[in-house]
Design a protein around this motif. Structure first.
Motif, PDB file in Angstrom:
ATOM      1  N   UNK A 552       0.849  -1.185   0.000  1.00  0.00           N
ATOM      2  CA  UNK A 552       0.000   0.000   0.000  1.00  0.00           C
ATOM      3  C   UNK A 552       0.888   1.239   0.000  1.00  0.00           C
ATOM      4  N   UNK A 553       0.453   2.276  -0.682  1.00  0.00           N
ATOM      5  CA  UNK A 553       1.149   3.559  -0.657  1.00  0.00           C
ATOM      6  C   UNK A 553       0.176   4.621  -0.164  1.00  0.00           C
ATOM      7  N   UNK A 554       0.441   5.126   1.048  1.00  0.00           N
ATOM      8  CA  UNK A 554      -0.361   6.202   1.614  1.00  0.00           C
ATOM      9  C   UNK A 554       0.378   7.522   1.409  1.00  0.00           C
ATOM     10  N   UNK A 555      -0.369   8.556   1.002  1.00  0.00           N
ATOM     11  CA  UNK A 555       0.200   9.895   0.866  1.00  0.00           C
ATOM     12  C   UNK A 555      -0.672  10.845   1.675  1.00  0.00           C
ATOM     13  N   UNK A 556      -0.505  10.853   3.002  1.00  0.00           N
ATOM     14  CA  UNK A 556      -1.370  11.677   3.852  1.00  0.00           C
ATOM     15  C   UNK A 556      -1.156  13.173   3.652  1.00  0.00           C
ATOM     16  N   UNK A 557       0.031  13.551   3.161  1.00  0.00           N
ATOM     17  CA  UNK A 557       0.312  14.941   2.827  1.00  0.00           C
ATOM     18  C   UNK A 557       1.211  14.957   1.602  1.00  0.00           C
ATOM     19  N   UNK A 558       1.313  16.086   0.945  1.00  0.00           N
ATOM     20  CA  UNK A 558       1.936  16.146  -0.369  1.00  0.00           C
ATOM     21  C   UNK A 558       3.363  15.606  -0.386  1.00  0.00           C
ATOM     22  N   UNK A 559       4.145  15.874   0.641  1.00  0.00           N
ATOM     23  CA  UNK A 559       5.560  15.519   0.627  1.00  0.00           C
ATOM     24  C   UNK A 559       5.883  14.254   1.419  1.00  0.00           C
ATOM     25  N   UNK A 560       4.875  13.563   1.911  1.00  0.00           N
ATOM     26  CA  UNK A 560       5.103  12.373   2.737  1.00  0.00           C
ATOM     27  C   UNK A 560       4.401  11.169   2.144  1.00  0.00           C
ATOM     28  N   UNK A 561       5.128  10.052   2.006  1.00  0.00           N
ATOM     29  CA  UNK A 561       4.515   8.791   1.594  1.00  0.00           C
ATOM     30  C   UNK A 561       4.938   7.695   2.559  1.00  0.00           C
ATOM     31  N   UNK A 562       4.011   6.803   2.856  1.00  0.00           N
ATOM     32  CA  UNK A 562       4.249   5.676   3.756  1.00  0.00           C
ATOM     33  C   UNK A 562       3.787   4.418   3.032  1.00  0.00           C
ATOM     34  N   UNK A 563       4.692   3.420   2.949  1.00  0.00           N
ATOM     35  CA  UNK A 563       4.398   2.253   2.123  1.00  0.00           C
ATOM     36  C   UNK A 563       4.644   0.947   2.893  1.00  0.00           C
ATOM     37  N   UNK A 592       9.183   4.653   4.321  1.00  0.00           N
ATOM     38  CA  UNK A 592       8.675   6.009   4.427  1.00  0.00           C
ATOM     39  C   UNK A 592       9.596   6.992   3.728  1.00  0.00           C
ATOM     40  N   UNK A 593       9.006   8.011   3.103  1.00  0.00           N
ATOM     41  CA  UNK A 593       9.785   8.991   2.348  1.00  0.00           C
ATOM     42  C   UNK A 593       9.192  10.378   2.594  1.00  0.00           C
ATOM     43  N   UNK A 594      10.045  11.327   3.006  1.00  0.00           N
ATOM     44  CA  UNK A 594       9.590  12.699   3.244  1.00  0.00           C
ATOM     45  C   UNK A 594      10.471  13.667   2.463  1.00  0.00           C
ATOM     46  N   UNK A 595       9.847  14.427   1.551  1.00  0.00           N
ATOM     47  CA  UNK A 595      10.588  15.420   0.769  1.00  0.00           C
ATOM     48  C   UNK A 595      10.704  16.707   1.571  1.00  0.00           C
ATOM     49  N   UNK A 596      11.955  17.039   1.926  1.00  0.00           N
ATOM     50  CA  UNK A 596      12.216  18.220   2.741  1.00  0.00           C
ATOM     51  C   UNK A 596      12.069  19.493   1.912  1.00  0.00           C
ATOM     52  N   UNK A 597      12.661  19.487   0.706  1.00  0.00           N
ATOM     53  CA  UNK A 597      12.526  20.601  -0.223  1.00  0.00           C
ATOM     54  C   UNK A 597      12.771  20.058  -1.628  1.00  0.00           C
ATOM     55  N   UNK A 598      13.002  20.942  -2.589  1.00  0.00           N
ATOM     56  CA  UNK A 598      13.171  20.489  -3.968  1.00  0.00           C
ATOM     57  C   UNK A 598      14.431  19.658  -4.160  1.00  0.00           C
ATOM     58  N   UNK A 599      15.377  19.749  -3.241  1.00  0.00           N
ATOM     59  CA  UNK A 599      16.648  19.031  -3.383  1.00  0.00           C
ATOM     60  C   UNK A 599      16.735  17.805  -2.479  1.00  0.00           C
ATOM     61  N   UNK A 600      16.344  17.934  -1.226  1.00  0.00           N
ATOM     62  CA  UNK A 600      16.603  16.889  -0.243  1.00  0.00           C
ATOM     63  C   UNK A 600      15.325  16.136   0.150  1.00  0.00           C
TER      64      UNK A 600
END
Length: 635
Positions: A552-563, A592-600
């Protein structure tokens, strides 16, 4: 428009990341997934990038019809079986280059020899495919396609660390300018590991008078490719992949199963390819020169002996492929190939008494092949293909194979009906033919006959696909070791002979659905498999009747995904003919993946959260609850 553009791309290794509805492995040319009669699964580069850098084998678990066995964690021998066939009956390609290892006893491919680099996609083609790919493609084909450079230069670096002192690094750069494209990547991973033999197996650990020693692994690999437009009609490509894998291992033989043995494996492959469009664009000609090499050195150590062995396997090939557009009569693909394989091995002993290094094998063979495949579309929605191939390998019988497929698209319902039928073949390995002790030069090729049928259904307003496929295979002339056969060399206690027959059948089910757009996605793969030895009626070892994965891939907010993902398998026999079974298991992982900004971006993985104790190979352990975290930069 997309279809006509894709017809201009090179065969078998084109860049399709931006066109996920097309595949290349099914017919050696770009083909819409809906037109493929054979069952094929695409594992995207995005999925691969989220996986652990320690093993590409775990990535392949995403595909139905495929089972993976790993000898005691990262760095251990890792093999893949498709639809219940042997690992040696699965053909593995990297960018269209054959990489099955001529120095292994059955010529299989060891997936521990590669580290996930910047892979664009993996295509898993199931069912007999020898008609277009030749020997080894009895169970199917796995094509690993590295990234092509395109557009504005881009780069990324990722580092991670975690359990078992694991440390990983990935770096990649790609892009294009004018007629020049490039892509390079590097990946490494090392871990202190755990004892391959007996780890987390209670009945073994309880009997030990001293702790099991851990088996470390260190690996590094890199890939690169450059493309150059020589003219509007001609393109040249060159590329390759190389890796170094150093791994400690356990021999697992009594009375000293937990040994301080070590293996060093150097692997490489490369190609140069010239693509020309002639006859006003009607004929595409592709000339490819390729090669692969494997160098393995083992140091088998226990208190009573110290043996050094070395194995060298090489493959060199030249191939021409023509793709002729016939207008309303379809597309005709034809080609010829020359291949040379060599195998050499040596051994020397230090204990119990020193002996000088001696050569145990030195063999080679040439194989000449020719193939033809015709694809045609009738009544707009019926897509057909039929083809055949002849392989002539020196000193064994020439063998011919064929395949036919059909795919019927029903636009109104979003369904595609698929079916394929064909034969497969595998030439005996050089070791099986020519080993001084156990070889048998009278061996014949292995053969198979397979059929499958299925349906792909678009669902949720075209936001996803469900598929189901039923298949059946019959295999004969299987090569196995036999004790005391009259065809063995005088004085030998056994040798390889053609004595086996097997049957495999089952059902594959898969799903990839964007259930709630931008919030919830579901991916699932399940296989029901019956695989039996046709002579004894016994189930084939290490193949569960039920095997699956759901993610499952959850995207509770734009920059966060939990799988979260769950892999499960039912009980299966550990070895053919033995009553002992490997118990069922279920393993839960979370990414889990969290995009901090456009680079990191920061990411983390928790593997085997429930600390499930399971074995893929009898008496070889698997990792317990593990945690990893890292940081990725993209520009």
């Amino acid at each position: 428009m997309a279809a006509s553009a894709l017809l201009l791309l090179p065969q078998a290794n084109v860049a399709l990341a931006q066109t996920p509805d097309f595949v290349v492995t099914a017919t050696r040319t770009p083909l819409a997934v809906t037109q493929a009669g054979s069952a094929i699964t695409v594992i995207s580069g995005e999925e691969i990038a989220k996986s652990s850098p320690k093993s590409i084998a775990d990535v392949l678990r995403h595909s139905p019809g495929l089972s993976v066995t790993e000898n005691g964690g990262p760095g251990g021998v890792s093999t893949v079986r498709l639809r219940g066939t042997e690992a040696s009956q699965t053909l593995v390609l990297i960018d269209g280059v054959r990489v099955n290892n001529p120095s292994l006893p059955a010529g299989e491919f060891d997936f521990s020899s590669i580290v996930p680099t910047d892979i664009e996609r993996i295509e898993v083609l199931r069912g007999p495919q020898s008609a277009i790919y030749g020997s080894d493609a009895i169970g199917g084909v796995i094509n690993i396609i590295t990234r092509h450079g395109r557009g504005t230069p881009r780069g990324n670096v990722a580092v991670e660390g975690g359990s078992y002192s694991g440390r990983g690094l990935r770096a990649a750069a790609s892009g294009s300018e004018g007629g020049l494209s490039y892509a390079f990547s590097l990946s490494s991973y090392d871990t202190a590991g755990f004892s391959r033999y007996g780890y987390r197996i209670g009945r073994i650990e309880r009997l030990r008078a001293w702790p099991l020693e851990p088996d470390a692994t260190g690996r590094i690999g890199g890939s690169g490719r450059i493309g150059l437009e020589l003219s509007p009609d001609t393109r040249f490509e060159i590329g390759g992949y190389g890796s170094l894998n150093q791994a400690q291992y356990d021999a697992a033989f009594e009375p000293f199963p937990d040994t301080a043995s070590e293996s060093v494996h150097r692997f490489g492959e490369g190609f140069a390819r010239l693509i020309n469009d002639g006859l006003g664009g009607a004929l595409r000609s592709t000339i490819t020169v390729s090669g692969s090499t494997s160098r393995r050195s083992n140091r088998d150590v226990d208190p009573t002996s110290w043996l050094r062995t070395g194995f060298e396997g090489d493959r060199k090939a030249a191939e021409y492929q023509g793709d002729l557009k016939l207008g309303s009569a379809g597309l005709l693909t034809f080609g010829t190939r020359f291949e040379n394989e060599t195998f050499r091995s040596q051994e020397s002993s230090v204990l119990p008494f020193p002996i000088a290094e001696r050569e145990t094998n030195d063999a080679s063979r040439n194989t000449r092949s020719a193939y033809l495949l015709h694809q045609i579309t009738l009544l707009d929605n019926l897509h057909l293909s039929i083809g055949g191939r002849i392989d002539d390998a020196s000193k064994i019988d020439r063998f011919a194979t064929w395949r036919a497929t059909a795919a019927y698209v029903i636009p109104q319902s979003g369904a595609t009906l698929r079916t394929s039928i064909g034969t497969g073949a595998k030439a005996p390995s050089l070791f099986q033919l020519y080993d001084p002790l156990f070889g048998n030069p009278l061996l014949d090729p292995e053969y198979s006959f397979g059929v499958d049928a299925g349906v792909d259904q678009r669902v949720f307003e075209d936001r996803g696909t469900l598929f189901i496929t039923a298949f059946a295979n019959r295999l004969r002339n299987l090569i196995d070791f036999d004790f005391g056969s009259p065809t063995c060399k005088p004085g030998a206690f056994g040798c390889y002979v053609n004595l086996g027959r097997a049957r495999t059948s089952g059902i594959e089910v898969g799903a990839d659905i964007d259930v709630i757009p931008s919030w919830l996605r579901v991916r699932a793969a399940y296989t029901y498999l019956i695989a039996t030895d046709a002579t004894t009626g016994l189930s084939l070892p290490r193949l569960p009747k039920h095997l699956g994965r759901i993610g499952l891939t959850f995207t509770p907010m734009r920059d966060l995904s939990i799988e979260p993902s769950l892999v499960f398998a039912t009980s299966r026999p550990g070895t053919l003919g033995f009553a002992r079974e490997l118990p069922p298991y279920a393993r839960l992982d979370v990414y889990g993946d969290y995009r901090i900004n456009d680079t990191f971006a920061a990411f983390a993985r928790a593997e085997n959260i429930t600390d499930a104790e399971y074995q893929e190979i009898p008496d070889f352990g698997t990792a317990g609850r593990s945690f990893y975290a890292g940081l990725r930069a993209t520009w």
